[in-house]
Design an enzyme around this catalytic site. Sequence first.
Site, PDB file in Angstrom:
ATOM      1  N   TYR A 124     -79.957  55.715  20.532  1.00  0.00           N
ATOM      2  CA  TYR A 124     -80.332  54.602  19.676  1.00  0.00           C
ATOM      3  C   TYR A 124     -80.131  53.267  20.390  1.00  0.00           C
ATOM      4  CZ  TYR A 124     -80.668  51.805  15.394  1.00  0.00           C
ATOM      5  OH  TYR A 124     -81.043  50.888  14.441  1.00  0.00           O
ATOM      6  N   LYS A 162     -83.129  50.594  21.310  1.00  0.00           N
ATOM      7  CA  LYS A 162     -83.178  49.239  20.790  1.00  0.00           C
ATOM      8  C   LYS A 162     -83.201  48.189  21.895  1.00  0.00           C
ATOM      9  CE  LYS A 162     -83.658  50.374  16.665  1.00  0.00           C
ATOM     10  NZ  LYS A 162     -84.985  50.088  16.061  1.00  0.00           N
ATOM     11  N   ASP A 200     -95.526  54.604   5.503  1.00  0.00           N
ATOM     12  CA  ASP A 200     -94.325  55.430   5.560  1.00  0.00           C
ATOM     13  C   ASP A 200     -94.759  56.884   5.677  1.00  0.00           C
ATOM     14  OD1 ASP A 200     -91.151  54.760   4.656  1.00  0.00           O
ATOM     15  OD2 ASP A 200     -91.729  56.866   4.626  1.00  0.00           O
ATOM     16  N   ASP A 242     -97.595  58.855  10.256  1.00  0.00           N
ATOM     17  CA  ASP A 242     -96.569  59.047  11.276  1.00  0.00           C
ATOM     18  C   ASP A 242     -96.918  58.114  12.423  1.00  0.00           C
ATOM     19  OD1 ASP A 242     -94.996  59.851  13.401  1.00  0.00           O
ATOM     20  OD2 ASP A 242     -95.413  61.982  13.190  1.00  0.00           O
TER      21      ASP A 242
END
Length: 280
Positions: A185, A189, A71, A95
């Site tokens: 987004y 996806k 993370d 990252d």
Amino acid sequence: MTDQGNLAAAEFPTDDPMAAAAAAAEAAWTERLTPDRFAGRTVVVTGAGSGIGRATATRVAREGGHVVAVDVAEERLDDLVTALPGLQVTAVGADITDDTSIAGILEAADGRIDALANIAGIMDDMSALHEMTDAVWQRVFAVNVDGTMKLMRAVLPGMLERGAGSIVNTASEAALRGSAAGAAYTASKHAVAGLTKSSAFMYGPSGIRVNAVAPGPTITNIEVKVTSPFGPTRLGSARGILPAPVTAAVLASSITWLLSDDAFNVNGVVLASDGGWSAA
């Protein structure tokens, strides 16, 4: 950067009233661990500091796996490690868009990665295409698509050498329809779904399975900064068919199933874990 599994039109912060609906919907569900399902295996989980990523990392560790928990927010990883005493968790602040960070993840895995759960990512601002800024488009694709690709590319040589491996990417309901999130987004996806299917075809004969999960309404701590009412107004018309949201642990159950040998005969699937929303 946090977990990205939930579409903007169906995300509910943990303090949202919809959390009560999630609790009611989940009352009939009981998590059932499979002891040692991941014993002897190293599983990289990105976005592990919160939400679906944290739930997935926790599930894998509790089922005997060595989790390389990744993370960008290292303090969240410290909390995860503290919450799992005695279990095999290696925290890596990284990252996923940065090649040096990718190398650090591989190093933390000590040369062997049996499975990868690509969960880290970000949301867009719910904007429609005519309002889209280059900055939003590029950032969403850098994390959701480029980051996913970079980690897959990094782990595949080792999997090819061993002739085995399992990768689960995080798509979204927004990978299955156009009415679930903003343009950036949604496009990102769809790209993840395509990358998943292409890789499944390419690497399936080598013993490597590549699948994706498409979450529906899920309780997380993701925040969406809306910059214009145009997109949310149009998207709001589709909310009437939403099923009740669930907690991240429910999504982790779907993801860990795909990661495990229980899904041995499943490859190239974008699994809708959405309470039936995709069937509406």
